[in-house]
Structure formats: structure tokens, C-alpha cells
Write an enzyme that holds these catalytic residues in place. Structure first.
Site, PDB file in Angstrom:
ATOM      1  CG  LEU A 180      -1.859  -1.203   1.358  1.00 50.66           C
ATOM      2  CD1 LEU A 180      -2.939  -0.901   2.382  1.00 50.66           C
ATOM      3  CD2 LEU A 180      -2.489  -1.622   0.046  1.00 50.66           C
ATOM      4  N   GLY A 225       1.157  -5.054   1.440  1.00 46.85           N
ATOM      5  CA  GLY A 225       0.093  -5.111   0.441  1.00 46.85           C
ATOM      6  C   GLY A 225       0.536  -5.807  -0.842  1.00 46.85           C
ATOM      7  CG  ASN A 249       6.463  -5.275   5.840  1.00 48.72           C
ATOM      8  OD1 ASN A 249       5.431  -5.325   5.176  1.00 48.72           O
ATOM      9  ND2 ASN A 249       7.360  -4.327   5.682  1.00 48.72           N
TER      10      ASN A 249
END
Ligand SMILES: CC/C=C\C/C=C\C/C=C\C=C\CC(=O)SCCNC(=O)CCNC(=O)[C@H](O)C(C)(C)COP(=O)(O)OP(=O)(O)OC[C@H]1O[C@@H](n2cnc3c(N)ncnc32)[C@H](O)[C@@H]1OP(=O)(O)O
Length: 374
Positions: A180, A225, A249
Site C-alpha cells: 500500500l 500489500g 510486515n
């Protein structure tokens, strides 16, 4: 001018007719079988198990138990297709098997490409296989613009009867996706976070529940993501380069993987391994990822794409209806958990990400990323 909403992006991209991510509304999670396939079902929250071909002509008489459901109210055409017992797919699948050989739509050599700014789609119509290359420099972060363009491209493929499978990969060897876009989650307002999270949810639901075979050709690092994107696929081929890492993570950024990220991981590598991986924010080397089942196959870097293609051809040999129903059976309970609480999940995200402490963590993480280079 910066475009801040999915709807604005769609207007710019000319994708408004695709029935996807309507402004201010959570759109259908349906894969090709729902919004993608039936005009009437589009954008109405129709679930994913509708058949892909020829459904409009099919009768409602199949006696097998219900396999088609709607997450929200079906349209009148949907209801017509559903028939008395709510049955749908087995008949449709049977008709397809009887009537519809897979590759009749295009001449054997046909190829077609379309691309927008951040996504390149190359469709081999003779194979019925599309390759989506993510192209969002420098690190393929999943920005709102990328997510929107990806969803538009995805919907086009869902609507293409000849497309049976999709290979997901990166236009930039070394980085599959940095996950992301942290900038989308930093220093913005609640309306922006809402819009962003809707798009993230939408992409996950579409890919995770797609009736197409989805194979990830992971040609580089794939944190957070990026890993989730790979986890939506049916099979993961990764480049065997120890410099690359993959994993969820989030905790390293001071954030928490949402429950559906977690569920997708648990379904892939099991509960115990997920617990450890998620708490510690582990990023795995390809060899470690293979060992725990996070990826399915490692190959030399230059063989990632060809291996993905050959795996695809194996998967496409399985009768489509049986494979699709099996996929749905395996994944629907997980997707339903999000579908039932999309709004609450958005609220959680917006509240969580807006907290001062979380914003501070994200800023510090970004700063550390930049300082790493200096
Ligand atoms: C209770 C719970 C309720 C709700 C849930 C709440 C919250 C959950 C919310 C969110 C979940 C988020 C999941 C995510 O995906 S977060 C993103 C995590 N991503 C990462 O940690 C990856 C970070 N990046 C890297 O490790 C590396 O960049 C790399 C390995 C991908 C590539 O390394 P390189 O050395 O090739 O490149 P860099 O020099 O590091 O980067 C170039 C450039 O790009 C910027 N950048 C990197 N990653 C991102 C990113 N994800 N978003 C935005 N920008 C990124 C980096 O800062 C550099 O920028 P500059 O050139 O310095 O400007």
C-alpha cells in the site's frame, strides 16, 4: 490537478461505464460471475458464483442445491436467472460444457493489449490468458490511482469471455509491489482514507474471488500489500533471488494487518506460521517463503513468466465449472467475513490510521526508508 477520488479517476480514465466503484458507494465484490458477467447484476452487490458464459439463456430447473447467492438484493433479471430453487450454476455449467468449447471466440493467433498509465494488460486470446503488469514507478506502491486503474483493467478482463486466466506481475523486475502506498495513509483526511480503503477492499475481493485462474509471477520484493496481492492468486511463482523478500510486515510500520489480510495468510500458510509471521512482521526470502508455503515455486529470474504461463496451462485443463466452484467453496467463507462488515472495516481503518501515534509511526518509517539510501 491531483485526483482524489476513485470516481474522479474513473471519469478521467473513461471507466465510468464499467459499473465499478461507484462514487460514495461500496460496489459489488463480484468476480466475473457477478458484476463482470451479467449486465443486470453489475454493481448490485451480486456474489461471485454466477456462471461466465451464456447464462442469460439458461433455465432455472437444475435440481442441485443452491450455489448462487446474493450478498445484497438481486436485480429482477438476477432473480429471473435464479429461478425457483435459487439454483443457477450447475445448470449453467452443464450447458457450458455441452455447448461451449473454451477457445472459440477468437482466431488462434489473436493478441490484444490495452494499458493505462499504471497497468499494462496483454491478452493472448488464443490461450485465453492475460498478463497484467503493474507499472507504478518507482516501487509499484498501490496508490489510489493504481488501484483504480487496476480495477478498471480487471473488470475489462472479467467481461471478456475469452479470458480464462490472469498472470499478475511487475513491469519492474526487482520489485513486484511495495504494498500500500504509505503516502495515501499519511497526512490526509478521513474522506480520503475512506476512499482509499474502499479501493483496497475492492481489489482484494475482486481478485480473491475471481473465477479466472490467477497466477502471481513474483519477479521481485513483495512486502505487505504486495504480498497480499500475491496471496489473492491461486498459485505463486517467485524469482529465486535471495535479495528479494515477501511477507506481511505491517507491524514493522507500527500498524496492524487487517483481519482479512490475516485470514488470507492463514488460509495459505496455516495459523501457527501466520501468528509468528504477523506479530514479528517477517519478510521471508524466497527459499523461506517456499518452505512455509507462502509461495509455491521458485525459478530463476528469467523463467518466472514462462513458468507462470506453463502452470496456467495446467490449471486451465481442469473443467472450468468444477474448478470455479471449488475455488468458491474454499474462499467464500473468508470473503464473506469482509463483505458482512465492509463499512465497519472502513471505520476501523479510518479511526486507526488517523491516530496521532500511527501517523507518527508511518512518518518515521518513511523517513527511515529515505535515509536508508543516504
Ligand atoms: C486494528 C486494525 C484496524 C484496521 C487496520 C489498520 C491498518 C492497516 C493498514 C494498512 C496496511 C498496510 C499494508 C501496507 O502495504 S503498508 C506498506 C508497507 N510497505 C513496505 O514496508 C515497503 C517499504 N518499501 C521498501 O521496503 C522498499 O522501498 C522496497 C524493497 C520496496 C524497494 O527498495 P528500493 O531500495 O528499490 O527503493 P527505495 O529507495 O526504498 O524506495 C524508492 C522510493 O519509494 C518510496 N516508497 C517505498 N515504498 C513505499 C510505499 N509502500 N509507499 C510509498 N512510498 C514508498 C521510498 O520512500 C522512496 O521514496 P523517495 O525516492 O526517497 O522519495
Amino acid at each position: 490537478m491531483a485526483l482524489r477520488t476513485v470516481s474522479a479517476l474513473k471519469r478521467r480514465l473513461g471507466g465510468a461505464g464499467l459499473g465499478l466503484l461507484r462514487s460514495g458507494q461500496i460496489s459489488s465484490a463480484a468476480g466475473r460471475s457477478g458484476a463482470g458477467r451479467a449486465r443486470a447484476g453489475r454493481g448490485r452487490g451480486v456474489a461471485w458464483t454466477r456462471p461466465r458464459l451464456g447464462e442469460e439463456q439458461l433455465g432455472p430447473t437444475c435440481p442441485v442445491g443452491p450455489t448462487w447467492e446474493s450478498v445484497s438484493r438481486p436485480s429482477s433479471t438476477d432473480r429471473k436467472c435464479l429461478g425457483r430453487a435459487g439454483n443457477f450454476l450447475p445448470c449453467a455449467a452443464q450447458h457450458r460444457l455441452e455447448k461451449t468449447p473454451s477457445y472459440i471466440d477468437y482466431p488462434a493467433t489473436a493478441r490484444r493489449s490495452f494499458s493505462n498509465h499504471r497497468v499494462i494488460v496483454d491478452m493472448d486470446q488464443s490461450l485465453g490468458v492475460a498478463t497484467i503488469k503493474i507499472k507504478n514507478p518507482p516501487v509499484n506502491s498501490l496508490s489510489l490511482e493504481l488501484l483504480t486503474e487496476f480495477l478498471i483493467g480487471w473488470e475489462k478482463l472479467e467481461n471478456d469471455k475469452s479470458c480464462k486466466g490472469v498472470i499478475l506481475t511487475s513491469n519492474y523486475p526487482k520489485i513486484f509491489s511495495a504494498g500500500l502506498d504509505i503516502l495515501e495513509m499519511c497526512g490526509k483526511n478521513a474522506a480520503h482514507y475512506t476512499e482509499y480503503w474502499k479501493a483496497v477492499q475492492e481489489l482484494w475481493l475482486k481478485l480473491y474471488m475471481s473465477n479466472m485462474v490467477v497466477i502471481a509471477a513474483i519477479n521481485g520484493s513483495s512486502p505487505a500489500g504486495g504480498c497480499l496481492l500475491a496471496l489473492t492468486s491461486d498459485y505463486r511463482v517467485m524469482a529465486d533471488n535471495p535479495k528479494y523478500t515477501i511477507g506481511l510486515n505491517e507491524t514493522l510500520l507500527g500498524i496492524v494487518a487487517p483481519f482479512w489480510f490475516k485470514d488470507n495468510l492463514v488460509n495459505t500458510i496455516g495459523n501457527r506460521a501466520s501468528e509468528q509471521a504477523l506479530q514479528l512482521g517477517l519478510l521471508f526470502s524466497p527459499a523461506e517463503a517456499l518452505k512455509i508455503g507462502l509461495v509455491d515455486q521458485l525459478v530463476p529470474e528469467d523463467k518466472v513468466q514462462s513458468t507462470a504461463l506453463s502452470v496456467m496451462s495446467q490449471w486451465l485443463k481442469i473443467p472450468d465449472h468444477a474448478r470455479q466452484l471449488t475455488k468458491t467453496m474454499m474462499r467464500k467463507p473468508t470473503a464473506d467475513l469482509l463483505l458482512k462488515q465492509r463499512e465497519a472495516d472502513i471505520d476501523n481503518f479510518v479511526r486507526f490510521i488517523s491516530r496521532d501515534g500511527i501517523q507518527k509511526s508511518l512518518h518515521m518509517y518513511l523517513k527511515a526508508l529515505k535515509e536508508r539510501k543516504e
